[in-house]
Design a protein around this motif. Structure first.
Motif, mmCIF file in Angstrom:
data_model
loop_
_atom_site.group_PDB
_atom_site.id
_atom_site.type_symbol
_atom_site.label_atom_id
_atom_site.label_comp_id
_atom_site.label_asym_id
_atom_site.label_seq_id
_atom_site.Cartn_x
_atom_site.Cartn_y
_atom_site.Cartn_z
ATOM 1 N N ILE A 196 -1.917 1.819 -5.288
ATOM 2 C CA ILE A 196 -1.416 3.120 -5.766
ATOM 3 C C ILE A 196 -2.353 4.219 -5.264
ATOM 4 O O ILE A 196 -3.551 4.205 -5.542
ATOM 5 N N VAL A 197 -1.799 5.173 -4.523
ATOM 6 C CA VAL A 197 -2.605 6.252 -3.959
ATOM 7 C C VAL A 197 -2.455 7.559 -4.735
ATOM 8 O O VAL A 197 -3.364 8.398 -4.702
ATOM 9 N N HIS A 198 -1.309 7.751 -5.390
ATOM 10 C CA HIS A 198 -1.079 8.948 -6.211
ATOM 11 C C HIS A 198 -0.188 8.575 -7.391
ATOM 12 O O HIS A 198 0.666 7.691 -7.280
ATOM 13 N N THR A 244 0.845 -1.196 0.000
ATOM 14 C CA THR A 244 0.000 0.000 0.000
ATOM 15 C C THR A 244 0.880 1.246 0.000
ATOM 16 O O THR A 244 2.104 1.168 0.090
ATOM 17 N N GLN A 245 0.219 2.409 -0.097
ATOM 18 C CA GLN A 245 0.896 3.716 -0.053
ATOM 19 C C GLN A 245 1.940 3.860 -1.148
ATOM 20 O O GLN A 245 3.035 4.350 -0.933
ATOM 21 N N ARG A 254 2.068 -0.411 -10.937
ATOM 22 C CA ARG A 254 2.005 -1.611 -10.101
ATOM 23 C C ARG A 254 3.369 -2.260 -9.921
ATOM 24 O O ARG A 254 3.538 -3.113 -9.045
ATOM 25 N N TYR A 301 -9.661 10.650 -13.056
ATOM 26 C CA TYR A 301 -9.099 9.794 -12.010
ATOM 27 C C TYR A 301 -8.555 10.687 -10.899
ATOM 28 O O TYR A 301 -7.566 11.394 -11.106
ATOM 29 N N CYS A 351 6.110 7.769 -0.242
ATOM 30 C CA CYS A 351 4.792 8.372 -0.428
ATOM 31 C C CYS A 351 4.702 9.687 0.342
ATOM 32 O O CYS A 351 4.254 10.702 -0.203
ATOM 33 N N PRO A 397 -5.664 1.893 -8.249
ATOM 34 C CA PRO A 397 -5.985 2.083 -6.826
ATOM 35 C C PRO A 397 -6.237 0.777 -6.084
ATOM 36 O O PRO A 397 -5.974 0.687 -4.880
ATOM 37 N N LYS A 398 -6.733 -0.216 -6.787
ATOM 38 C CA LYS A 398 -6.977 -1.526 -6.158
ATOM 39 C C LYS A 398 -5.677 -2.259 -5.870
ATOM 40 O O LYS A 398 -5.678 -3.257 -5.137
ATOM 41 N N TYR A 422 -6.878 10.211 -8.287
ATOM 42 C CA TYR A 422 -5.556 9.969 -7.705
ATOM 43 C C TYR A 422 -4.442 10.457 -8.628
ATOM 44 O O TYR A 422 -3.262 10.408 -8.254
#
Length: 254
Positions: free
Chosen positions: A33-35, A3-4, A220, A56, A245, A29-30, A58
């Motif tokens: 990836i947050v940004h 995450t993050q 990813r 999108y 992040c 995002p799934k 993000y």
């Protein structure tokens, strides 16, 4: 799942994503990836990046002229960049810089555009995303003179150059190059970067890390780069992702 994940330099407007761009961007995002920041290379590409951020939430955009296209801009290119930079989804001027890798590029024109865009970023109080290839002396001297804030992306320089860049307060971004067999120089440079100045990126669709080298890259794949960084820094992959992040959010004021 990791995450993050913050991909601080991507090119999802590139034609390599034409066949399934929405599918990829819907999935990110799934996958943690947050940004992600979309780096602009031309006026048209910068506008396309802003358009993607509308769809999108993000995604963020940077607007700028890549040195490989220096000299192909209209006379009012700075005014056009300034208008685009007023968009709330624009977080940087970039990618801008110098590239002396190939013969035939006009170095004087590159330097002029680099300086003009650095000046614009300072006027707008925005960070810059720096592209620098085979031009160490010139780009470092210009950074020393103009003192922008921002990041040197896809860092390929020596540990000594990294120290000089860090003295100027710049962040340093690393790609999947950290995973390559010939990454000794990049790994030595990485070891010089303090925790609060390190960011990660893909430069996708390029620079895919091992074991995907040679294939189309996307955000990813950043955990593979983070894993390589973690080995150098004596920590774990998730810690690197969280640190970078936070750094990216601070760099781009997100």
């Amino acid at each position: 799942m990791f995450t993050q994940i913050f991909d601080t330099h991507s090119h999802y407007t590139d034609s390599a994503f034409d066949e399934n761009r929405d599918q990829v961007l819907d999935a990110l995002p799934k996958e943690g990836i947050v940004h992600a920041v979309l780096a602009g290379t031309t006026l048209e590409d910068s506008a396309a990046g802003i358009a993607l951020t509308r769809r999108y939430d993000y995604l963020y955009a940077a607007v700028g002229i890549h040195p490989e296209t220096a000299g192909q801009q209209p006379a009012d290119y700075l005014a056009q960049l300034e208008r685009m930079a007023a968009d709330p989804r624009v977080v940087a001027v970039g990618e801008i810089g110098l590239d002396y890798h190939y013969e035939g590029y006009d170095r004087d024109v590159q330097i002029r555009l680099f300086r003009e865009q650095l000046d614009l970023a300072k006027q707008l109080d925005l960070p810059v995303i720096i592209h620098a290839r085979d031009c160490t002396e010139d780009y470092v001297n210009i950074l020393r003179e103009m003192r922008p804030r921002g990041v040197v992306h896809c860092f390929s320089g020596s540990a000594e150059t990294a120290r000089e860049v860090l003295k100027l307060g710049m962040y340093i971004g690393f790609t999947g190059v950290l995973t390559f067999k010939n990454a000794k120089k990049a790994l030595k440079a990485l070891a010089e970067v303090p925790e609060d100045k390190l960011v990660l990126e893909t430069d996708c669709p390029y620079m895919a890390p091992v074991p995907f080298r040679g294939k189309r890259c996307d955000s990813r794949m950043i955990p593979y780069t983070a894993e390589a960084a973690a080995l150098v820094r004596g920590t774990d992959t998730q810690t690197i992702l969280e640190q970078t992040c936070r750094n990216g959010e601070r760099l781009f004021n997100i």
